[in-house]
Scaffold this active site. Structure first.
Site, PDB file in Angstrom:
ATOM      1  N   SER A  72       0.820  -1.219   0.000  1.00  9.63           N
ATOM      2  CA  SER A  72       0.000   0.000   0.000  1.00  9.63           C
ATOM      3  C   SER A  72       0.853   1.267   0.000  1.00  9.63           C
ATOM      4  O   SER A  72       1.895   1.334   0.661  1.00  9.63           O
ATOM      5  CB  SER A  72      -0.866  -0.003   1.258  1.00  9.63           C
ATOM      6  OG  SER A  72      -1.406   1.262   1.491  1.00  9.63           O
ATOM      7  N   GLU A  74       0.172   3.667   1.620  1.00 11.01           N
ATOM      8  CA  GLU A  74       0.148   4.100   3.027  1.00 11.01           C
ATOM      9  C   GLU A  74       1.514   3.855   3.691  1.00 11.01           C
ATOM     10  O   GLU A  74       1.873   4.521   4.653  1.00 11.01           O
ATOM     11  CB  GLU A  74      -0.920   3.273   3.701  1.00 11.01           C
ATOM     12  CG  GLU A  74      -1.853   3.855   4.749  1.00 11.01           C
ATOM     13  CD  GLU A  74      -2.115   5.327   4.815  1.00 11.01           C
ATOM     14  OE1 GLU A  74      -1.908   5.872   5.907  1.00 11.01           O
ATOM     15  OE2 GLU A  74      -2.513   5.950   3.832  1.00 11.01           O
ATOM     16  N   TYR A  95      -1.864   0.043  10.603  1.00 11.65           N
ATOM     17  CA  TYR A  95      -2.113  -0.621   9.320  1.00 11.65           C
ATOM     18  C   TYR A  95      -0.878  -0.538   8.430  1.00 11.65           C
ATOM     19  O   TYR A  95      -0.429  -1.538   7.861  1.00 11.65           O
ATOM     20  CB  TYR A  95      -3.317   0.044   8.626  1.00 11.65           C
ATOM     21  CG  TYR A  95      -3.457  -0.316   7.170  1.00 11.65           C
ATOM     22  CD1 TYR A  95      -4.012  -1.523   6.779  1.00 11.65           C
ATOM     23  CD2 TYR A  95      -3.009   0.566   6.175  1.00 11.65           C
ATOM     24  CE1 TYR A  95      -4.126  -1.855   5.437  1.00 11.65           C
ATOM     25  CE2 TYR A  95      -3.127   0.236   4.835  1.00 11.65           C
ATOM     26  CZ  TYR A  95      -3.679  -0.980   4.471  1.00 11.65           C
ATOM     27  OH  TYR A  95      -3.785  -1.304   3.137  1.00 11.65           O
TER      28      TYR A  95
END
Ligand code: G4F
Length: 289
Positions: A72, A74, A95
């Site tokens: 990701s 992220e 996460y």
């Protein structure tokens, strides 16, 4: 259908051993960033160690199963944009930390055990099927429900963070392409265009001729303890090697999602999003939003 759970290594091993798949696309996760602050241990177990369980099951099976890891954007967290395969990770949520672990496990199984294991580092990818608690869908559903008089206001957290939002069906195609390469490798996937949450709000409301200022309110409960503010992909590598270029850009994405949610709310869509899909994706999934 075979049932399993990312926290259950024995079950994962049995499934892989019995099916002997040629390819595994590992998209399973506790994938909501905000939820990961409330459930850090669970997120690490499922989104992080879950990847190790699959990789280990593939290694032990002795099969030549190719493996795709849904990494990701992220993971870049505080690293300024544009981000590419060489950019350092600086995760800002449980996460993202779990995803960094999974990224490195994938890379290590490739290097250490010669597994055909790849990371697709995907930037945000959206569609009418997006979960209702992610910001894009929350906005487009609110627009439709406000028009249908089923909702009065839209409550959001911060409008400042910037994301690189693309169209999910195009990203799924590229996952497949990544596993069809001769050599296992890692790729950043995104449009390269950056927009703020506010840009998305403005575009969605103005598409249906509403003033967003009359409907959008801030609720602090949606603010995250730490935020990722600046994401935009430098996808030069995948453009060069796989020749992947997305067709759907930001404006079209917003229109596609608002049209679909208007239809779901029982309204006649404005139609520009539907028209774009008909033109660029004939005979495809747009019928099934
Ligand atoms: O839609 P979001 O929840 O997506 P986020 O955090 O960027 O994560 C998504 O994309 C990642 C890829 O980069 C995936 F790995 C991940 O699994 C997931 O699919 O939030 C986007 C932005 C954030 O900055 C958030 O703080 O919108 C901001 N936001 C403002 N108000 C909100 C809200 N987000 C949500 N979900 N709900 C709000 O009310």
């Amino acid at each position: 259908m075979h049932y399993g759970d990312l926290s259950d290594s024995e079950q994962i091993s049995n499934i892989l051993y019995n099916i002997m798949p040629q390819e595994v696309y590992h998209l399973g996760a506790q994938s909501h960033v905000m939820v990961s602050f409330s459930m850090p241990e669970y997120t690490a177990n499922v989104s992080g160690i879950g990847t190790a369980r699959i990789l280990e099951a593939i290694r032990r099976s002795g099969n030549h199963t190719k493996f795709y890891q849904a990494s990701s954007s992220e993971m870049f967290g505080r690293t300024p944009s544009p981000q590419n395969e060489e950019s350092p990770f600086s995760p800002t949520s449980p996460y993202a930390v779990a995803k960094v672990y999974a990224y490195w496990m994938t890379k290590n199984y490739r290097l250490g055990y010669n597994l055909f294991a790849c990371n697709g580092i995907l930037f945000n990818h959206e569609s009418p099927r997006r979960g209702e608690i992610f910001v894009t869908r929350k906005i487009t559903m609110a627009v439709a429900n406000i028009l249908a008089k089923k909702q009065q206001f839209l409550y959001l957290g911060t409008l400042e963070p910037k994301r690189d939002w693309g169209f999910a069906p195009e990203y799924v195609e590229v996952m497949y392409q990544i596993l069809q390469q001769e050599k296992a490798d890692d790729f950043v996937v995104g449009t390269g265009q950056q927009h703020s949450v506010l840009d998305f709000v403005e575009k969605a409301f103005s598409y249906v001729n509403l003033r967003w200022q009359d409907y959008v309110k801030c609720d602090e409960k949606y603010l995250r303890p730490t935020e990722t503010n600046d994401l935009a992909a430098d996808s030069s590598k995948i453009k060069k090697i796989i020749r992947w270029t997305p067709k759907v850009q930001f404006d079209d994405l917003v229109k596609i999602m608002v049209d679909a949610d208007m239809r779901k709310a029982g309204l006649q869509p404005i139609g520009e999003g539907d028209e774009f899909l008909r033109k660029h994706f004939p005979n495809r999934w747009w019928k099934t939003d």
